[in-house]
Design an enzyme around this catalytic site. Sequence first.
Site, PDB file in Angstrom:
ATOM      1  N   CYS A  38       0.834  -1.195   0.000  1.00 11.18           N
ATOM      2  CA  CYS A  38       0.000   0.000   0.000  1.00 11.18           C
ATOM      3  C   CYS A  38       0.875   1.254   0.000  1.00 11.18           C
ATOM      4  CB  CYS A  38      -0.984  -0.049   1.153  1.00 11.18           C
ATOM      5  SG  CYS A  38      -2.472   0.895   0.795  1.00 11.18           S
ATOM      6  N   HIS A  76      -3.572  -4.894   0.552  1.00 17.10           N
ATOM      7  CA  HIS A  76      -2.950  -5.442   1.771  1.00 17.10           C
ATOM      8  C   HIS A  76      -3.039  -6.968   1.763  1.00 17.10           C
ATOM      9  CE1 HIS A  76      -2.336  -1.782   4.189  1.00 17.10           C
ATOM     10  NE2 HIS A  76      -3.376  -1.304   3.525  1.00 17.10           N
ATOM     11  N   GLU A  79      -1.553  -9.060   3.477  1.00 23.96           N
ATOM     12  CA  GLU A  79      -1.392  -9.695   4.798  1.00 23.96           C
ATOM     13  C   GLU A  79      -2.726 -10.118   5.419  1.00 23.96           C
ATOM     14  OE1 GLU A  79      -0.877  -6.515   4.067  1.00 23.96           O
ATOM     15  OE2 GLU A  79      -1.215  -5.149   5.765  1.00 23.96           O
TER      16      GLU A  79
HETATM   17  N1  GLN Z   1      -1.890   6.783   2.842  1.00 25.53           N
HETATM   18  C1  GLN Z   1      -2.019   6.041   1.635  1.00 25.53           C
HETATM   19  C2  GLN Z   1      -3.382   6.212   0.995  1.00 25.53           C
HETATM   20  O1  GLN Z   1      -4.305   6.639   1.630  1.00 25.53           O
HETATM   21  C3  GLN Z   1      -1.725   4.566   1.868  1.00 25.53           C
HETATM   22  C4  GLN Z   1      -2.685   3.894   2.779  1.00 25.53           C
HETATM   23  C5  GLN Z   1      -2.210   2.567   3.279  1.00 25.53           C
HETATM   24  O2  GLN Z   1      -1.019   2.287   3.234  1.00 25.53           O
HETATM   25  N2  GLN Z   1      -3.099   1.756   3.802  1.00 25.53           N
HETATM   26  O3  GLN Z   1      -3.550   5.907  -0.163  1.00 25.53           O
END
Ligand code: GLN
Length: 553
Positions: A383, A520, A522
């Site tokens: 992410c 994500h 995970e």
């Molecule tokens: N801050 C980034 C976004 O909002 C990544 C978010 C995250 O890593 N879950 O896109």
Amino acid sequence: MGEKGAKFIFVTGGVLSSLGKGLASASIGALLESRGLTVTLQKLDPYINVDPGTMNPFQHGEVFVTDDGAETDLDLGHYERFTHAKLGHNNNFTTGKIYDRVITKERKGDYLGGTVQVIPHITDEIKNSIRLVSKGVDVVIVEIGGTIGDIESLPFLEAIRQFRADAGKENVLYIHLTLVPYIGTAGELKTKPTQHSVKELRSIGIQPDILLCRTDRFLSKDIKSKIALFCNVSTDAVITAKDVNCIYEVPLVFHQEGLDNKIVELLNIWTRAPRLEDWQNLCHQLLHPEYVVRIAIVGKYVDLTESYKSLNEALSHGGLPNKSRVELIFVDSESITPNNCVEKLGQVDGILVPGGFGSRGIEGKICAARYARETKVPYFGICLGMQIAVVEFARHVAGMLKAHSSEIDPTTQFPVIYLMTEWYDEKSQTIQRRDMHSDKGGTMRLGAYPCKLISETLAHKAYGKEEISERHRHRYEFNNEFKARLEESGLVISGTSPQGDLVEIVELINHPWYLGCQFHPEFKSRPMTPHPLFREFIKAALVKSDYRRLTCA
Ligand code: GLN
């Protein structure tokens, strides 16, 4: 009572928090599944936030995301890792969410002018929420957050007290987790905290059926008899919840103590004998690795590993098919500068930049990504970690020196990561719109989205299929305006949304393993089925370590 055969187990906790109520609940689920039963789990949290989505991970730990896009308590992560239950919005209720529903009904006039009260309106709403998840399963395991004695949890306790009368005595079981500390100076295990906690529970009308006693050693028959006598349970309902070396041993210890037998006896359920070979093999594998790999997690919440719960688990799962123990080295990204990368990261076999929000430590993360790219250390960006990889590549390979994510620098000349204002949403099959002023709570891409993989890429090789589904929790996206320029410079886009407008995975060639994903992964790793990306990342790290054997580590 309309429950259609579902049985209910309520798990409460006493004495103090952090005794492992979530893991205990998840382990009960695992044991019941091992007997062929279908289960679901639900967490009732006494705090006022409607969900943990806006809570600081320092305080609350990780926010776990389900397929249906619910932002939930991290205990749901344990539930999913230990069982096959499909969890979603209805598997986590907070006081805030219950009140929100009741107040909405009140405003609509649903209570027909009545006075809306904690009993019965709030307690009824809690009971309805519990029933919501009971369809199609044999057993519902409901964990009540907090500790007995908290003012906040009283309406939940009152609701589960009433639940037994509603659903029938034979369909409801109360399990209470307490602490039996060993006091070194006295050379004894002490049962008083357990007695007090049960007394407190009984004073609100709940007599526990089974006690799980958290302790560092097995309880003797004498101690069990004493607890049984004072707490009004049978001796074989006093279960040692002994400390373990790895969390996946908990179901095995509970089984050894007779927990699942007692549960099915009390709930009057006939099942096959439990099959626990998978759990035994898993624990054997986890406790007897051949190699050790060292992974740096370069992040912000380095002081509190609870913030990266699923990530830590997924990394450890990824070690299993590689016969490797994964040693995690948390590196505060604020401490990394271009000049100290070797010192900070020179000893590791892989670098992982996890998800995150806000600008703190961003430049350190970019340094880590650059170091990994240039020195050919396996890199896994999740992410925010993927966005960092894109920014780093744009700056140092594609010649856009001031490139940034518009989350961090809203006026950047090269917003390679930006707030997409309009996109096609695969889930709702509609065009979605948002801007900088949109409400924080409602503007994230949340939950499972499909992703199409490009053949012959690291991603495709890892998954071994064309289309995957992964869970998201972010606001910013890869900016297609820079796609051609980045690709010309060598960035490989290996996964996109089926329509092609959302970039989901990027990677590099001429590097052993360098991959960033917008989702994500995970959240979907399981100990029995490690996630392919984690498996491949650890494999690359193992190669980098030159197969460092555990004995000479
Ligand atoms: N801050 C980034 C976004 O909002 C990544 C978010 C995250 O890593 N879950 O896109």
